[in-house]
Design a protein around this motif. Structure first.
Motif: not given
Ligand SMILES: Cc1cc2nc3c(=O)[nH]c(=O)nc-3n(C[C@H](O)[C@H](O)[C@H](O)COP(=O)(O)O)c2cc1C
Length: 207
Positions: A10, A18, A91, A136, A138
């Protein structure tokens, strides 16, 4: 003992959902295996350059310039981190329906023929077998069902990239509707926390 490679991609640093969920997953894995070694790659802090012509020549051929040698060295460093990991925790925020370009660049540097995958008469073969991945996802919107499902270029892309290297034991943790107000965000975070606990329990039971 197991080695964990955690990847943040991110651009939102401490405000990133995330990143926060990746850290939660890593903490839960460490609780199960306190002697785990954790390596964190934050792709927003140490960004990976786009794969350009020099980088491609340096990574896949014999480097013949400083730029090519630097790309080769970075690729070797990233691949060795990946090879050493038993569990990957990635993430991946949804950016414009897909993954952040920083994460795509990471894959461009680790997807290396003869090292992480190879072609044979039977087709492609991933060479990094025996690893597990927790990813993950998001998202501001809702893509896991309904009309927007076919617009999701995040989960299928990541599943393919990991599969291509032989990483097929992949669990996706979903945090969706994050742009639908505080209540929806809270519900998404609670759901993601439950998914993480369940995933880590399952890994413990399978160990
Ligand atoms: C550049 C950018 C593009 C985005 N594109 C999408 C998108 O296509 N679909 C979506 O549902 N959300 C999109 N979002 C929202 C993010 O997926 C959402 O804010 C998510 O929480 C980001 O993860 P993070 O909090 O870990 O940064 C976008 C956000 C940014 C900054």
């Amino acid at each position: 003992m197991s080695n964990i490679l955690a990847i943040h991609s991110s651009l939102s640093s401490e405000n990133s959902i995330s990143n926060q969920l990746v850290d939660q997953a890593v903490a839960a894995l460490q609780q199960n295996a306190p002697h785990s070694q954790v390596v964190l790659r934050d792709l927003a802090i140490s960004s990976i350059p786009h794969l350009d012509a020099d980088a491609l020549s340096g990574i896949r051929g014999e480097p013949s310039s400083e730029a090519q040698a630097a790309a080769r060295a970075l690729s070797e460093e990233l691949v060795s981190e990946l090879k050493a990991a038993d569990v990957l925790v990635i993430g991946a925020p949804m950016y414009n329906f897909g993954i952040p370009t920083s994460l795509k660049a990471w894959f461009d540097y680790v997807l290396h023929p003869g090292i992480t995958f190879q072609y044979s008469s039977a087709g492609p073969k991933g060479l990094l077998t025996g690893k597990r991945a927790i990813v993950v996802l998001s998202r501001g919107g809702f893509f896991s069902d309904g009309p927007a499902r076919s617009m999701d270029s995040q989960e299928p892309h990541l599943r393919t990239l990991l599969w291509f290297m032989g990483i097929t034991d992949v669990t996706f943790i979903l945090a969706e509707r994050l742009a639908s107000g505080a209540q929806a965000q809270e519900a998404a975070l609670s759901s993601a926390a439950r998914q993480i606990s369940q995933t880590v329990e399952n890994l413990k039971a399978a160990a």
